[in-house]
Design a protein around this motif. Sequence first.
Motif, mmCIF file in Angstrom:
data_model
loop_
_atom_site.group_PDB
_atom_site.id
_atom_site.type_symbol
_atom_site.label_atom_id
_atom_site.label_comp_id
_atom_site.label_asym_id
_atom_site.label_seq_id
_atom_site.Cartn_x
_atom_site.Cartn_y
_atom_site.Cartn_z
ATOM 1 N N THR A 12 0.849 -1.197 0.000
ATOM 2 C CA THR A 12 0.000 0.000 0.000
ATOM 3 C C THR A 12 0.879 1.239 0.000
ATOM 4 O O THR A 12 2.050 1.193 0.371
ATOM 5 C CB THR A 12 -0.933 0.047 1.247
ATOM 6 N N HIS A 13 0.269 2.323 -0.399
ATOM 7 C CA HIS A 13 0.959 3.616 -0.392
ATOM 8 C C HIS A 13 0.714 4.239 0.973
ATOM 9 O O HIS A 13 -0.411 4.327 1.428
ATOM 10 C CB HIS A 13 0.398 4.496 -1.511
ATOM 11 N N GLY A 14 1.783 4.667 1.634
ATOM 12 C CA GLY A 14 1.662 5.206 2.990
ATOM 13 C C GLY A 14 1.907 6.697 3.088
ATOM 14 O O GLY A 14 2.272 7.192 4.144
ATOM 15 N N GLY A 15 1.748 7.411 1.980
ATOM 16 C CA GLY A 15 1.943 8.856 2.009
ATOM 17 C C GLY A 15 3.335 9.247 1.540
ATOM 18 O O GLY A 15 3.976 8.518 0.777
ATOM 19 N N TYR A 16 3.791 10.397 2.033
ATOM 20 C CA TYR A 16 5.081 10.944 1.620
ATOM 21 C C TYR A 16 5.865 11.391 2.848
ATOM 22 O O TYR A 16 5.289 11.677 3.889
ATOM 23 C CB TYR A 16 4.883 12.136 0.677
ATOM 24 N N TYR A 17 7.178 11.459 2.706
ATOM 25 C CA TYR A 17 8.019 11.940 3.805
ATOM 26 C C TYR A 17 8.994 12.953 3.255
ATOM 27 O O TYR A 17 9.269 13.007 2.052
ATOM 28 C CB TYR A 17 8.762 10.784 4.480
ATOM 29 N N GLY A 18 9.534 13.739 4.150
ATOM 30 C CA GLY A 18 10.546 14.722 3.761
ATOM 31 C C GLY A 18 9.978 15.796 2.849
ATOM 32 O O GLY A 18 8.776 15.997 2.765
ATOM 33 N N GLY A 20 9.340 17.162 -0.869
ATOM 34 C CA GLY A 20 9.198 16.616 -2.211
ATOM 35 C C GLY A 20 8.268 15.430 -2.233
ATOM 36 O O GLY A 20 7.450 15.228 -1.348
ATOM 37 N N LEU A 21 8.404 14.621 -3.286
ATOM 38 C CA LEU A 21 7.514 13.481 -3.472
ATOM 39 C C LEU A 21 8.211 12.173 -3.117
ATOM 40 O O LEU A 21 8.289 11.254 -3.913
ATOM 41 C CB LEU A 21 7.025 13.431 -4.923
ATOM 42 N N ASN A 22 8.716 12.088 -1.917
ATOM 43 C CA ASN A 22 9.381 10.881 -1.443
ATOM 44 C C ASN A 22 8.321 9.941 -0.866
ATOM 45 O O ASN A 22 7.813 10.155 0.229
ATOM 46 C CB ASN A 22 10.431 11.220 -0.393
ATOM 47 N N ALA A 23 8.003 8.906 -1.614
ATOM 48 C CA ALA A 23 6.903 8.008 -1.261
ATOM 49 C C ALA A 23 7.263 7.075 -0.111
ATOM 50 O O ALA A 23 8.414 6.667 0.053
ATOM 51 C CB ALA A 23 6.504 7.179 -2.472
ATOM 52 N N ILE A 24 6.246 6.735 0.663
ATOM 53 C CA ILE A 24 6.343 5.702 1.692
ATOM 54 C C ILE A 24 5.532 4.516 1.174
ATOM 55 O O ILE A 24 4.348 4.653 0.869
ATOM 56 C CB ILE A 24 5.769 6.172 3.045
ATOM 57 N N GLU A 145 0.200 9.107 9.838
ATOM 58 C CA GLU A 145 -1.146 9.513 9.440
ATOM 59 C C GLU A 145 -1.708 8.690 8.289
ATOM 60 O O GLU A 145 -2.875 8.306 8.310
ATOM 61 C CB GLU A 145 -1.155 10.990 9.053
ATOM 62 N N GLN A 146 -0.909 8.436 7.252
ATOM 63 C CA GLN A 146 -1.407 7.723 6.076
ATOM 64 C C GLN A 146 -0.909 6.285 5.993
ATOM 65 O O GLN A 146 -1.273 5.565 5.084
ATOM 66 C CB GLN A 146 -0.988 8.465 4.806
#
Length: 155
Positions: A12-18, A20-24, A145-146
């Motif tokens: 699953t996609h868990g949002g972003y960190y940092g 920019g578009l750094n995906a979790i 959160e996500q």
Amino acid sequence: MQVIRPYLRVITHGGYYGEGLNAIIVFSACYLPDSSCPDYHYIMENLFLFVVSSLEMLVAEDYLIIYMNGATPRSKMPGISWLKKCYQMIDRRLRKNLKSLVIAHPTWFIRTVLAISRPFISVKFMSKIQYVHSLDELAEIVSMEQVHVPECVVQ
């Protein structure tokens, strides 16, 4: 696609960190098939292709993978040969853009598999692995959160 439909929640996609578009990306091992199920190898091959294609779509730049290991019975843990094959088949761009592999609730089995795999995996990749022993520790690394945490892991 029909054969892996019951296992699609594994990634699953868990949002972003940092910045920019750094995906979790969240990989939940508790949703993997049991190794005793019929056509296990066929399912795992197709599931791997689904995971890689999902990564290709979700990852624009740098990314982080959270491997949710908690509450996963040994019968659902992928074997060493499958993990090695996955590592070798992942595109260089995906390996390069992976900033961290966070393993939540690591067991002795996971640690042993990684120790045995050390000769086959680059030192650079091994340095990206982090262990967290609780969801509170994980929350110190990323915003929760996500991030979808399976109920069995929460318990």
